[in-house]
Write an enzyme that holds these catalytic residues in place. Structure first.
Site, short mmCIF file in Angstrom:
data_model
loop_
_atom_site.label_atom_id
_atom_site.label_comp_id
_atom_site.label_asym_id
_atom_site.label_seq_id
_atom_site.Cartn_x
_atom_site.Cartn_y
_atom_site.Cartn_z
N ARG A 53 1.25 3.38 -3.23
CA ARG A 53 0.98 4.42 -2.23
C ARG A 53 1.85 5.65 -2.43
O ARG A 53 1.77 6.60 -1.65
CB ARG A 53 1.24 3.85 -0.83
N CYS A 58 -10.03 0.78 -0.85
CA CYS A 58 -9.70 -0.47 -1.52
C CYS A 58 -8.23 -0.54 -1.89
O CYS A 58 -7.73 -1.60 -2.22
CB CYS A 58 -10.55 -0.64 -2.79
N ASP A 112 9.80 -7.89 6.68
CA ASP A 112 10.03 -8.40 5.32
C ASP A 112 10.96 -9.61 5.30
O ASP A 112 11.03 -10.31 4.31
CB ASP A 112 10.63 -7.30 4.45
N VAL A 114 4.49 -5.98 13.25
CA VAL A 114 4.53 -4.80 12.39
C VAL A 114 3.29 -4.72 11.50
O VAL A 114 2.64 -3.68 11.41
CB VAL A 114 5.81 -4.79 11.53
#
Length: 456
Positions: A114, A138, A328, A350
Site C-alpha cells: 500500500r 483486489c 498485531d 481494529v
C-alpha cells in the site's frame, strides 16, 4: 502456484530466502538472545519522508525485510539514490534527482504493498504531479484509496482517474486543510503528515493516530525542519514550511516483533532476551504478559521474556489503537492463551477479519471459537456487521503437528509459534510472507535452538 504462494515466494526471494517451507519438530523451548532493528511500520514511512528533503537523509537500524526492499525499489524508480551506509542497517537516501516514474515501473515494484499512495503528497510538492497504478479493490480496496484521494483533494490536489491508474497534479501548490478522522487510522495520519509539512498554511488533523511509530515519524519530520504540535486530544497541527532538509535518525525498535518473540517464549515455555526492546513502548503488552503468567526483566539493552513455570492464566483482551493493546500483538499471544487454564476472550476492534489464522490452530488441537458478537466490555464498530471479530479460547490444549499454510504476516508468525510448541512435526508453507516484517527469522530460530529443516 497460487497467488498467495507466488506472493510468499516474492517476499522471501527479496531478502534471500529461497525456500517455501519449514518443517518444525515441536515441543522444544526457545532459549537465547535475538536482536531487533527498526520497526517495519516506521522505517518504510521514514524512507518515503526522505523525498521531502533538499539534502540526503541517513536512516539507521533498517531491517532486511521485503517491505523495505519494496520501498527501496519504489524510491529508485522515482530517481532517489539509495545506498547502503558503512554500518549494517544504514541507508543513505538522496532525493536530489527525483523524477516522475512510469506507472508500470511502480506497479512492478509495489506488488501488493500500500506504500505507493503515501508517495503522492511528497511527489506533488517536489514535482507538481504524481502517478500511481490502478491498485484496485483486489489489493488495497476502494475505501482506503478513496479516503487517501479525498485527503489529497483537501490539500488542493487535482485527481484524474485514467485507464492505467491515477494521475494527480497540484498546479496551484498544496495548501493547509482541516481533516477529521472518524477512526484514528495510522495510514491516514501518515498521509496527512507527509502532505501537510510543505503545504502553504496550517493543517489541523483531529482524531489522529498517536502510535509510537507515528510519533517517531513526527520526530523525523521535525528534524527536517517541520513544525508539528501534538495535543492530548488526538489533534495534530502542522504549520507548513517552505523547505525541508534531510535527516539523520535511528529508527524506533519494532515493538510488534518484540511482542511476537515474547509470545513465542511463553508458548514454548522458553526464555528469550529481545535485544533493543524498550519498556515504554511495550507498557500495555507487558501488563497483559504478566497477567497471563509470563515474566520479564527490563535491562538497559533489551527485555528478557520467560515462562516462570506453573499454569498460564486466562485473560480478556480488547485490541485498540495506541495506547491500547495492539491488534498485531493478539495473534501471536492467542497461541500462548491456548495453553492457559481457563477461558480467554479476545475482542478484535481494529481489523474486522483477523481471526482467519485460528483455523490452523483448531486443526492442531486448540479449542477456539470465533463469534460475530462483541464479546468485550463495549460494542465496537464491527458489531451487527457479521464480522467474526471475537474469539473464545478454552484451555489448556495440547497442540499436535500439522501442515499449515501461512495466510498473512502476523498470522504466519503465530503459525510458527504453534508449530514450535506442538507435539510432533509440522510443515509450514508460504513462509516467505513472514519475511515481510521479521528480519532474519530463520537465523533467529537457529539462535534460539529451534529444531527445524528448510524445504525448497
Amino acid at each position: 502456484m497460487n497467488t498467495l504462494g507466488q506472493d510468499a515466494k516474492n517476499h522471501g526471494t527479496a531478502v534471500g530466502l529461497n525456500v517455501d517451507k519449514i518443517t518444525i519438530n515441536g515441543g522444544k523451548p526457545l532459549v537465547g538472545r535475538i536482536e531487533l532493528k527498526g520497526a517495519k511500520n516506521l522505517v518504510t514511512k521514514a524512507m518515503v519522508a526522505a523525498i521531502l528533503g533538499d539534502t540526503p537523509s541517513v536512516l539507521k537500524d533498517v531491517p532486511n525485510i521485503s517491505d523495505v526492499r519494496i520501498v527501496r525499489g519504489l524510491l529508485e524508480v522515482h530517481g532517489v539514490t539509495v545506498t547502503d551506509g558503512p554500518v549494517e542497517g544504514e541507508l543513505i537516501l538522496d532525493p536530489s534527482a527525483v523524477e516522475t516514474a512510469h506507472m508500470a515501473d511502480i506497479d512492478a515494484h509495489a506488488g501488493s504493498s500500500r506504500i505507493p499512495i503515501l508517495f503522492c503528497g511528497p511527489l506533488l510538492h517536489r514535482l507538481g504531479e504524481a502517478f500511481i497504478p490502478d491498485l484496485g479493490g483486489c489489493r488495497i480496496g476502494d475505501r482506503p484509496i478513496n479516503f487517501h484521494l479525498e485527503v489529497l483533494r483537501n490539500f488542493g490536489a487535482i485527481v484524474e482517474k485514467l485507464p492505467s491508474g491515477i494521475r494527480m497534479s497540484a498546479p496551484n501548490g498544496l495548501h493547509g486543510a482541516k481533516v477529521s478522522l472518524d477512526y484514528p487510522s495510522v495510514g491516514a495520519t501518515e498521509q496527512v503528515l507527509l502532505t501537510a509539512v510543505l503545504a502553504d498554511g496550517i493543517t489541523e488533523l483531529s482524531g489522529a493516530a498517536i502510535e509510537p511509530e507515528i510519533m517517531d515519524l513526527i520526530n523525523i519530520l521535525q528534524k527536517m525542519g517541520a513544525i508539528i504540535t501534538v495535543d492530548t486530544d488526538r489533534v495534530i497541527r502542522i504549520e507548513g514550511v517552505d523547505k525541508l532538509d534531510g535527516y539523520t535518525h535511528r529508527a524506533l525498535f519494532d515493538r510488534n516483533e518484540a511482542a511476537s518473540w515474547a509470545a513465542a517464549a511463553l508458548a514454548t515455555e522458553g526464555d528469550i532476551f529481545v535485544g533493543g526492546a524498550r519498556q515504554a513502548e511495550m507498557l500495555t503488552f507487558l501488563n497483559v504478559f504478566r497477567k497471563v503468567g509470563g515474566d520479564f526483566d527490563i535491562a538497559e539493552d533489551g527485555i528478557r521474556f520467560f515462562h516462570p513455570g506453573g499454569d498460564l492464566k486466562p485473560v480478556i483482551i480488547e485490541t485498540d489503537v495506541h495506547p491500547g493493546f495492539m491488534t498485531d500483538w493478539q495473534q501471536p499471544l492467542v497461541v500462548a492463551l491456548s495453553k492457559a487454564k481457563g477461558v480467554s476472550i479476545v475482542h478484535e476492534t481494529v481489523y474486522e477479519q483477523r481471526f482467519g489464522f485460528v483455523d490452523a490452530l483448531v486443526e492442531m488441537g486448540a479449542s477456539i471459537e470465533v463469534h460475530k458478537e462483541c464479546l468485550g466490555s463495549a460494542a465496537c464498530r464491527f458489531g451487527q456487521r457479521n464480522f467474526k471479530h471475537s474469539a473464545v479460547i478454552s484451555g489448556p490444549s495440547r497442540l499436535t503437528g500439522a501442515d499449515i499454510e501461512v495466510p498473512d504476516l502476523r498470522g504466519g508468525f503465530s503459525h510458527l509459534i504453534a508449530a514450535l510448541t506442538a507435539d510432533g512435526r509440522s510443515t509450514v508453507s508460504n513462509v516467505g510472507i513472514i519475511a515481510r516484517g521479521y528480519e532474519n527469522f530463520i537465523t533467529k530460530l537457529e539462535l534460539l535452538g529451534a529444531d527445524f529443516e528448510l524445504d525448497a
